[in-house]
Write a protein that holds these residues in place. Structure first.
Motif, PDB file in Angstrom:
ATOM      1  N   VAL A  12      32.286  52.247 -21.104  1.00 57.32           N
ATOM      2  CA  VAL A  12      30.992  51.684 -21.666  1.00 57.32           C
ATOM      3  C   VAL A  12      30.254  51.594 -20.453  1.00 57.32           C
ATOM      4  CG1 VAL A  12      30.028  49.430 -22.315  1.00 57.32           C
ATOM      5  CG2 VAL A  12      32.453  50.255 -23.176  1.00 57.32           C
ATOM      6  N   ALA A  13      28.831  52.064 -20.628  1.00 51.07           N
ATOM      7  CA  ALA A  13      28.102  52.082 -19.576  1.00 51.07           C
ATOM      8  C   ALA A  13      27.525  50.544 -19.241  1.00 51.07           C
ATOM      9  CB  ALA A  13      26.696  52.807 -20.052  1.00 51.07           C
ATOM     10  N   GLY A  14      27.526  50.391 -17.945  1.00 56.14           N
ATOM     11  CA  GLY A  14      26.850  49.005 -17.571  1.00 56.14           C
ATOM     12  C   GLY A  14      26.724  48.845 -16.182  1.00 56.14           C
ATOM     13  N   PRO A  15      26.419  48.100 -15.545  1.00 57.81           N
ATOM     14  CA  PRO A  15      26.153  47.855 -14.110  1.00 57.81           C
ATOM     15  C   PRO A  15      27.347  47.939 -13.242  1.00 57.81           C
ATOM     16  CG  PRO A  15      25.821  45.687 -15.164  1.00 57.81           C
ATOM     17  CD  PRO A  15      25.884  46.844 -16.081  1.00 57.81           C
ATOM     18  N   ALA A  16      27.220  48.625 -12.110  1.00 55.25           N
ATOM     19  CA  ALA A  16      28.639  48.834 -11.389  1.00 55.25           C
ATOM     20  C   ALA A  16      28.607  47.489 -10.505  1.00 55.25           C
ATOM     21  CB  ALA A  16      28.481  49.991 -10.321  1.00 55.25           C
ATOM     22  N   LEU A  17      27.286  46.632 -10.314  1.00 57.55           N
ATOM     23  CA  LEU A  17      27.239  45.698  -9.460  1.00 57.55           C
ATOM     24  C   LEU A  17      26.331  44.510  -9.855  1.00 57.55           C
ATOM     25  CD1 LEU A  17      27.813  44.199  -6.967  1.00 57.55           C
ATOM     26  CD2 LEU A  17      26.061  45.625  -5.838  1.00 57.55           C
ATOM     27  N   THR A  18      26.482  43.303 -10.150  1.00 56.00           N
ATOM     28  CA  THR A  18      25.543  42.618 -10.661  1.00 56.00           C
ATOM     29  C   THR A  18      25.397  41.337  -9.496  1.00 56.00           C
ATOM     30  OG1 THR A  18      26.094  42.756 -12.872  1.00 56.00           O
ATOM     31  CG2 THR A  18      24.822  40.660 -12.575  1.00 56.00           C
ATOM     32  N   LEU A  19      24.203  41.170  -8.961  1.00 60.67           N
ATOM     33  CA  LEU A  19      24.060  40.104  -7.928  1.00 60.67           C
ATOM     34  C   LEU A  19      23.113  39.141  -8.670  1.00 60.67           C
ATOM     35  CD1 LEU A  19      22.841  42.454  -5.110  1.00 60.67           C
ATOM     36  CD2 LEU A  19      24.985  41.363  -5.299  1.00 60.67           C
ATOM     37  N   VAL A  20      23.521  37.878  -8.530  1.00 63.58           N
ATOM     38  CA  VAL A  20      22.978  36.544  -9.005  1.00 63.58           C
ATOM     39  C   VAL A  20      22.474  35.851  -7.913  1.00 63.58           C
ATOM     40  CG1 VAL A  20      22.760  34.791 -10.730  1.00 63.58           C
ATOM     41  CG2 VAL A  20      24.091  36.699 -11.312  1.00 63.58           C
ATOM     42  N   LEU A  21      21.166  35.560  -7.615  1.00 61.76           N
ATOM     43  CA  LEU A  21      20.737  34.765  -6.442  1.00 61.76           C
ATOM     44  C   LEU A  21      20.750  33.369  -6.744  1.00 61.76           C
ATOM     45  CD1 LEU A  21      17.953  37.267  -5.173  1.00 61.76           C
ATOM     46  CD2 LEU A  21      20.407  37.411  -4.652  1.00 61.76           C
ATOM     47  N   ALA A  22      20.760  32.620  -5.918  1.00 61.91           N
ATOM     48  CA  ALA A  22      20.548  31.028  -6.153  1.00 61.91           C
ATOM     49  C   ALA A  22      19.504  30.626  -7.137  1.00 61.91           C
ATOM     50  CB  ALA A  22      20.497  30.365  -4.855  1.00 61.91           C
ATOM     51  N   ASN A  23      18.175  31.456  -7.000  1.00 58.92           N
ATOM     52  CA  ASN A  23      17.268  31.002  -7.919  1.00 58.92           C
ATOM     53  C   ASN A  23      17.113  31.547  -9.418  1.00 58.92           C
ATOM     54  OD1 ASN A  23      16.691  33.596  -7.602  1.00 58.92           O
ATOM     55  ND2 ASN A  23      14.652  33.407  -6.649  1.00 58.92           N
ATOM     56  N   GLY A  24      18.374  32.212  -9.628  1.00 53.91           N
ATOM     57  CA  GLY A  24      18.677  32.798 -11.007  1.00 53.91           C
ATOM     58  C   GLY A  24      18.357  34.193 -11.128  1.00 53.91           C
ATOM     59  N   LEU A  25      17.828  34.636  -9.976  1.00 55.00           N
ATOM     60  CA  LEU A  25      17.206  36.050 -10.288  1.00 55.00           C
ATOM     61  C   LEU A  25      18.599  37.126 -10.365  1.00 55.00           C
ATOM     62  CD1 LEU A  25      14.899  38.127 -10.187  1.00 55.00           C
ATOM     63  CD2 LEU A  25      15.537  38.163  -7.788  1.00 55.00           C
ATOM     64  N   ARG A  26      18.525  38.034 -11.280  1.00 50.52           N
ATOM     65  CA  ARG A  26      19.705  38.589 -11.529  1.00 50.52           C
ATOM     66  C   ARG A  26      19.270  40.197 -11.282  1.00 50.52           C
ATOM     67  NH1 ARG A  26      24.088  38.087 -15.633  1.00 50.52           N
ATOM     68  NH2 ARG A  26      24.948  40.051 -16.037  1.00 50.52           N
ATOM     69  N   LEU A  27      20.351  40.866 -10.411  1.00 50.58           N
ATOM     70  CA  LEU A  27      20.025  42.122 -10.075  1.00 50.58           C
ATOM     71  C   LEU A  27      20.929  43.004 -10.297  1.00 50.58           C
ATOM     72  CD1 LEU A  27      18.211  44.457  -8.300  1.00 50.58           C
ATOM     73  CD2 LEU A  27      19.168  43.652  -6.583  1.00 50.58           C
ATOM     74  N   VAL A  29      23.019  46.761 -10.692  1.00 51.11           N
ATOM     75  CA  VAL A  29      22.913  48.145 -10.229  1.00 51.11           C
ATOM     76  C   VAL A  29      23.813  49.100 -10.632  1.00 51.11           C
ATOM     77  CG1 VAL A  29      23.306  49.236  -7.670  1.00 51.11           C
ATOM     78  CG2 VAL A  29      22.356  46.783  -7.810  1.00 51.11           C
ATOM     79  N   GLY A  30      23.412  50.005 -10.768  1.00 52.57           N
ATOM     80  CA  GLY A  30      24.145  51.228 -11.535  1.00 52.57           C
ATOM     81  C   GLY A  30      25.361  51.853 -10.550  1.00 52.57           C
ATOM     82  N   ALA A  31      26.106  52.532 -11.119  1.00 58.06           N
ATOM     83  CA  ALA A  31      27.137  53.287 -10.389  1.00 58.06           C
ATOM     84  C   ALA A  31      26.522  54.226  -9.284  1.00 58.06           C
ATOM     85  CB  ALA A  31      28.278  53.777 -11.094  1.00 58.06           C
ATOM     86  N   ASP A  32      25.431  54.947  -9.759  1.00 55.01           N
ATOM     87  CA  ASP A  32      24.870  55.846  -9.161  1.00 55.01           C
ATOM     88  C   ASP A  32      23.848  55.682  -8.119  1.00 55.01           C
ATOM     89  OD1 ASP A  32      23.161  55.176 -10.935  1.00 55.01           O
ATOM     90  OD2 ASP A  32      22.624  57.341 -11.518  1.00 55.01           O
TER      91      ASP A  32
END
Length: 51
Positions: A12-27, A29-32
């Motif tokens: 299933v396609a999806g992010p390879a990495l998910t960062l959630v910052l203290a302020n709730g910002l979500r980033l 990142v794909g595998a490539d």
């Protein structure tokens, strides 16, 4: 003995990495992703959080 072959489903396609910052910002990142680009994005985020 009979053998059955089955196709292996694509992951299933999806992010390879998910960062959630203290302020709730979500980033997500794909595998490539390019590490250099991720470093630049993180630097900009750090600057804006420090301001």
């Amino acid at each position: 003995m009979p053998v059955e072959l089955h196709a292996i489903p694509e992951p299933v396609a999806g992010p390879a990495l998910t960062l959630v910052l203290a302020n709730g910002l979500r980033l997500e990142v794909g595998a490539d992703f390019e590490p250099r680009t991720l470093r630049r994005v993180l630097a900009v985020l750090q600057e804006s959080l420090a301001a």
